[in-house]
Design a protein around this motif. Structure first.
Motif, PDB file in Angstrom:
ATOM      1  N   LEU A 254     -34.132  -1.558  19.842  1.00 36.70           N
ATOM      2  CA  LEU A 254     -34.167  -1.103  18.457  1.00 36.70           C
ATOM      3  C   LEU A 254     -33.372  -2.027  17.527  1.00 36.70           C
ATOM      4  O   LEU A 254     -33.539  -1.969  16.310  1.00 36.70           O
ATOM      5  N   LEU A 255     -32.512  -2.873  18.097  1.00 37.31           N
ATOM      6  CA  LEU A 255     -31.749  -3.831  17.297  1.00 37.31           C
ATOM      7  C   LEU A 255     -32.409  -5.209  17.264  1.00 37.31           C
ATOM      8  O   LEU A 255     -31.840  -6.144  16.699  1.00 37.31           O
ATOM      9  N   ASP A 256     -33.580  -5.354  17.855  1.00 36.58           N
ATOM     10  CA  ASP A 256     -34.272  -6.647  17.854  1.00 36.58           C
ATOM     11  C   ASP A 256     -34.583  -7.039  16.406  1.00 36.58           C
ATOM     12  O   ASP A 256     -35.320  -6.327  15.704  1.00 36.58           O
ATOM     13  N   PRO A 257     -34.038  -8.168  15.924  1.00 31.71           N
ATOM     14  CA  PRO A 257     -34.286  -8.551  14.523  1.00 31.71           C
ATOM     15  C   PRO A 257     -35.757  -8.831  14.222  1.00 31.71           C
ATOM     16  O   PRO A 257     -36.159  -8.823  13.050  1.00 31.71           O
ATOM     17  N   GLN A 258     -36.574  -9.069  15.242  1.00 26.72           N
ATOM     18  CA  GLN A 258     -37.999  -9.312  15.010  1.00 26.72           C
ATOM     19  C   GLN A 258     -38.690  -8.098  14.402  1.00 26.72           C
ATOM     20  O   GLN A 258     -39.745  -8.236  13.763  1.00 26.72           O
ATOM     21  N   ASN A 268     -36.512   3.872   9.257  1.00 24.83           N
ATOM     22  CA  ASN A 268     -35.278   4.366   9.866  1.00 24.83           C
ATOM     23  C   ASN A 268     -34.703   3.378  10.867  1.00 24.83           C
ATOM     24  O   ASN A 268     -33.481   3.249  11.002  1.00 24.83           O
ATOM     25  N   ILE A 269     -35.585   2.682  11.587  1.00 20.25           N
ATOM     26  CA  ILE A 269     -35.108   1.723  12.595  1.00 20.25           C
ATOM     27  C   ILE A 269     -34.354   0.588  11.928  1.00 20.25           C
ATOM     28  O   ILE A 269     -33.259   0.198  12.380  1.00 20.25           O
ATOM     29  N   LEU A 270     -34.889   0.033  10.842  1.00 23.51           N
ATOM     30  CA  LEU A 270     -34.214  -1.079  10.181  1.00 23.51           C
ATOM     31  C   LEU A 270     -32.936  -0.623   9.482  1.00 23.51           C
ATOM     32  O   LEU A 270     -31.947  -1.367   9.443  1.00 23.51           O
ATOM     33  N   VAL A 271     -32.928   0.591   8.954  1.00 28.39           N
ATOM     34  CA  VAL A 271     -31.691   1.127   8.370  1.00 28.39           C
ATOM     35  C   VAL A 271     -30.627   1.266   9.457  1.00 28.39           C
ATOM     36  O   VAL A 271     -29.452   0.944   9.240  1.00 28.39           O
ATOM     37  N   PHE A 272     -31.036   1.718  10.642  1.00 28.07           N
ATOM     38  CA  PHE A 272     -30.117   1.829  11.774  1.00 28.07           C
ATOM     39  C   PHE A 272     -29.590   0.441  12.162  1.00 28.07           C
ATOM     40  O   PHE A 272     -28.396   0.262  12.401  1.00 28.07           O
ATOM     41  N   GLN A 273     -30.473  -0.545  12.203  1.00 23.28           N
ATOM     42  CA  GLN A 273     -30.055  -1.914  12.539  1.00 23.28           C
ATOM     43  C   GLN A 273     -28.966  -2.411  11.603  1.00 23.28           C
ATOM     44  O   GLN A 273     -27.995  -3.052  12.031  1.00 23.28           O
ATOM     45  N   ARG A 274     -29.132  -2.134  10.322  1.00 24.43           N
ATOM     46  CA  ARG A 274     -28.218  -2.700   9.327  1.00 24.43           C
ATOM     47  C   ARG A 274     -26.807  -2.129   9.437  1.00 24.43           C
ATOM     48  O   ARG A 274     -25.873  -2.668   8.850  1.00 24.43           O
ATOM     49  N   ARG A 275     -26.644  -1.067  10.186  1.00 26.36           N
ATOM     50  CA  ARG A 275     -25.299  -0.542  10.402  1.00 26.36           C
ATOM     51  C   ARG A 275     -24.496  -1.460  11.316  1.00 26.36           C
ATOM     52  O   ARG A 275     -23.260  -1.439  11.300  1.00 26.36           O
ATOM     53  N   PHE A 276     -25.176  -2.249  12.145  1.00 29.67           N
ATOM     54  CA  PHE A 276     -24.512  -3.049  13.177  1.00 29.67           C
ATOM     55  C   PHE A 276     -24.503  -4.527  12.810  1.00 29.67           C
ATOM     56  O   PHE A 276     -25.434  -5.033  12.184  1.00 29.67           O
ATOM     57  N   ALA A 277     -23.431  -5.199  13.256  1.00 32.17           N
ATOM     58  CA  ALA A 277     -23.355  -6.653  13.175  1.00 32.17           C
ATOM     59  C   ALA A 277     -23.760  -7.210  14.529  1.00 32.17           C
ATOM     60  O   ALA A 277     -23.258  -6.769  15.569  1.00 32.17           O
ATOM     61  N   ALA A 278     -24.664  -8.172  14.525  1.00 28.07           N
ATOM     62  CA  ALA A 278     -25.179  -8.713  15.782  1.00 28.07           C
ATOM     63  C   ALA A 278     -24.111  -9.556  16.474  1.00 28.07           C
ATOM     64  O   ALA A 278     -23.276 -10.196  15.842  1.00 28.07           O
ATOM     65  N   PHE A 279     -24.160  -9.551  17.811  1.00 28.27           N
ATOM     66  CA  PHE A 279     -23.303 -10.434  18.594  1.00 28.27           C
ATOM     67  C   PHE A 279     -23.967 -10.667  19.945  1.00 28.27           C
ATOM     68  O   PHE A 279     -24.917  -9.979  20.318  1.00 28.27           O
ATOM     69  N   GLY A 280     -23.453 -11.640  20.681  1.00 29.33           N
ATOM     70  CA  GLY A 280     -23.981 -11.909  22.013  1.00 29.33           C
ATOM     71  C   GLY A 280     -25.382 -12.493  21.962  1.00 29.33           C
ATOM     72  O   GLY A 280     -25.853 -12.990  20.937  1.00 29.33           O
ATOM     73  N   SER A 281     -26.052 -12.422  23.097  1.00 31.00           N
ATOM     74  CA  SER A 281     -27.415 -12.944  23.212  1.00 31.00           C
ATOM     75  C   SER A 281     -28.298 -11.903  23.874  1.00 31.00           C
ATOM     76  O   SER A 281     -27.873 -11.214  24.806  1.00 31.00           O
ATOM     77  N   GLY A 282     -29.521 -11.784  23.391  1.00 30.28           N
ATOM     78  CA  GLY A 282     -30.432 -10.770  23.900  1.00 30.28           C
ATOM     79  C   GLY A 282     -31.211 -11.236  25.112  1.00 30.28           C
ATOM     80  O   GLY A 282     -31.253 -12.416  25.451  1.00 30.28           O
ATOM     81  N   GLN A 283     -31.836 -10.280  25.765  1.00 31.46           N
ATOM     82  CA  GLN A 283     -32.712 -10.542  26.901  1.00 31.46           C
ATOM     83  C   GLN A 283     -34.078  -9.936  26.620  1.00 31.46           C
ATOM     84  O   GLN A 283     -34.202  -9.021  25.797  1.00 31.46           O
ATOM     85  N   GLY A 324     -45.962 -12.579  22.143  1.00 27.84           N
ATOM     86  CA  GLY A 324     -44.533 -12.473  21.866  1.00 27.84           C
ATOM     87  C   GLY A 324     -43.832 -11.544  22.845  1.00 27.84           C
ATOM     88  O   GLY A 324     -44.471 -10.864  23.663  1.00 27.84           O
ATOM     89  N   HIS A 325     -42.539 -11.533  22.744  1.00 29.36           N
ATOM     90  CA  HIS A 325     -41.723 -10.643  23.572  1.00 29.36           C
ATOM     91  C   HIS A 325     -40.724  -9.905  22.690  1.00 29.36           C
ATOM     92  O   HIS A 325     -40.207 -10.466  21.710  1.00 29.36           O
ATOM     93  N   TRP A 326     -40.465  -8.670  23.037  1.00 32.91           N
ATOM     94  CA  TRP A 326     -39.384  -7.927  22.403  1.00 32.91           C
ATOM     95  C   TRP A 326     -38.102  -8.153  23.197  1.00 32.91           C
ATOM     96  O   TRP A 326     -38.147  -8.388  24.394  1.00 32.91           O
ATOM     97  N   ARG A 327     -36.971  -8.071  22.487  1.00 29.86           N
ATOM     98  CA  ARG A 327     -35.710  -8.399  23.131  1.00 29.86           C
ATOM     99  C   ARG A 327     -34.696  -7.270  22.955  1.00 29.86           C
ATOM    100  O   ARG A 327     -34.698  -6.567  21.934  1.00 29.86           O
ATOM    101  N   THR A 328     -33.871  -7.106  23.956  1.00 24.09           N
ATOM    102  CA  THR A 328     -32.723  -6.207  23.857  1.00 24.09           C
ATOM    103  C   THR A 328     -31.612  -6.956  23.138  1.00 24.09           C
ATOM    104  O   THR A 328     -31.176  -8.012  23.608  1.00 24.09           O
ATOM    105  N   ALA A 329     -31.181  -6.450  22.002  1.00 24.21           N
ATOM    106  CA  ALA A 329     -30.144  -7.105  21.206  1.00 24.21           C
ATOM    107  C   ALA A 329     -28.879  -6.249  21.213  1.00 24.21           C
ATOM    108  O   ALA A 329     -28.901  -5.063  21.554  1.00 24.21           O
ATOM    109  N   HIS A 330     -27.765  -6.858  20.803  1.00 24.39           N
ATOM    110  CA  HIS A 330     -26.466  -6.198  20.837  1.00 24.39           C
ATOM    111  C   HIS A 330     -25.853  -6.200  19.437  1.00 24.39           C
ATOM    112  O   HIS A 330     -25.943  -7.182  18.696  1.00 24.39           O
TER     113      HIS A 330
END
Length: 336
Positions: A254-258, A268-283, A324-330
């Motif tokens: 749900l945090l995948d910037p794509q 709602n998903i993008l509003v939820f994303q904007r609460r978090f600052a990205a870090f690390g690397s996704g898989q 394409g692929h979806w990614r797990t983001a942090h």
């Protein structure tokens, strides 16, 4: 020269090996053996775990008898001991590596870990009482087992349960549902996330954090999300005063910037994303998307047959069809 061929798996041998592995776990003498519930007591436990109607009869009828099924009973007892042989409610321990039962066990195997949690419920509830957890939070937290039974049936077309390692968190007192979201006490593992957020003012490797999980039983609306975050800090400060939690983290597709390329900005998903600052690397997280959104177990999804009723459905499938692929983001956020 002859070519070696694989020998067919002996179903009985597979069952014996699985039971022996579970029964061979280290015993915890301080943990009392479980007692098989009956009648009203059994019904109360099944209710609290929110076992769905289609599964209730099979779960109740399949509880093992120690005399008639000693091997399965011994395996359940050792799993019960392993479940509670942890440092205590303030120090969450790693989930045991409990393998899924062999198919040869049939219904008894598919519901084996449900039976474990039915037997383990009194000990778990006593722990919740000692921590002073409110009854409504306890009920919402343990109802997650029933939710996982529902998704198993949607994905496999039959009753069963394969989230035994996930539900350990609930029974050890590490995870609680507070409104729309679940919060799990843990530490940030930078090896797992591909980095930490220390340089940006966020959590460093090894810091205590609240890990945010999103149950899939409703919309991720901002009001419900904000109420959950508002409750989280006070709840954990009151019931776990020995640990200070300054940050929450989330690891999810749900945090995948794509997703911003496919969904309206107000979703709602993008509003939820904007609460978090990205870090690390996704898989790569395609399997998570297909399983959690479409209830398709890994390796079984047919993109042409997946539901297309919502913008999210269509966006997810269109991206996969295009290669394409979806990614797990942090992501991390300060607790309010």
């Amino acid at each position: 020269m002859t070519r070696d061929t694989e020998r067919p798996v002996d179903p009985e041998a597979a069952v014996r090996q699985w039971l022996d592995a579970l029964a061979g776990q280290p015993a915890a003498p301080a943990v009392a053996d479980p007692v098989v519930p009956t009648g009203a007591e059994l019904a109360e436990r099944i209710d609290l775990l929110a076992v769905p109607g289609p599964d209730r009869e099979e779960v109740a009828a399949g509880l093992p008898d120690p005399a008639r099924d000693p091997a399965r009973w011994e395996a359940l007892v050792r799993c019960h001991q392993r479940l509670y042989a942890d440092p205590g409610p303030d120090v969450p321990s790693a989930a045991p590596d409990w393998p899924t039962a062999p198919a040869a066990l049939g219904s008894a195997g598919r519901y084996f870990y449900v039976h474990l949690y039915v037997l383990a419920l009194p000990h778990a509830l006593e722990r919740q009482r000692r921590l002073g957890i409110p009854d409504d939070v306890v009920a919402a937290t343990f109802a997650d087992l029933g939710a996982k039974l529902t998704t198993y049936r949607l994905g496999h077309g039959t009753g069963g349960f394969d989230r035994q390692r996930w539900i350990v968190r609930h029974f050890q007192g590490a995870l609680h549902r507070l409104g729309r979201l679940q919060f799990e006490r843990g530490v940030l593992d930078a090896d797992a996330t591909g980095g930490d957020a220390a340089t940006a003012g966020g959590p460093a490797h090894g810091d205590q954090v609240l890990k945010v999980h999103i149950p899939g039983d409703g919309p991720l609306d901002p009001a419900g999300r904000d109420a959950s975050f508002a409750a989280a800090r006070e709840f954990h400060a009151r019931h776990f005063p020995g640990t200070r939690h300054r940050h929450a983290t989330c690891s999810s597709w749900l945090l995948d910037p794509q997703l911003a390329d496919h969904l309206p900005e107000s979703s709602n998903i993008l509003v939820f994303q904007r609460r978090f600052a990205a870090f690390g690397s996704g898989q790569v997280g395609d399997d998570d998307v297909l399983e959690f959104v479409f209830h398709a177990p890994p390796g079984t999804a047919d993109l042409d047959r997946l539901p297309q009723q919502t913008t999210l459905h269509r966006s997810l499938v269109r991206h996969l069809r295009a290669g394409g692929h979806w990614r797990t983001a942090h992501g991390w956020t300060d607790l309010p």
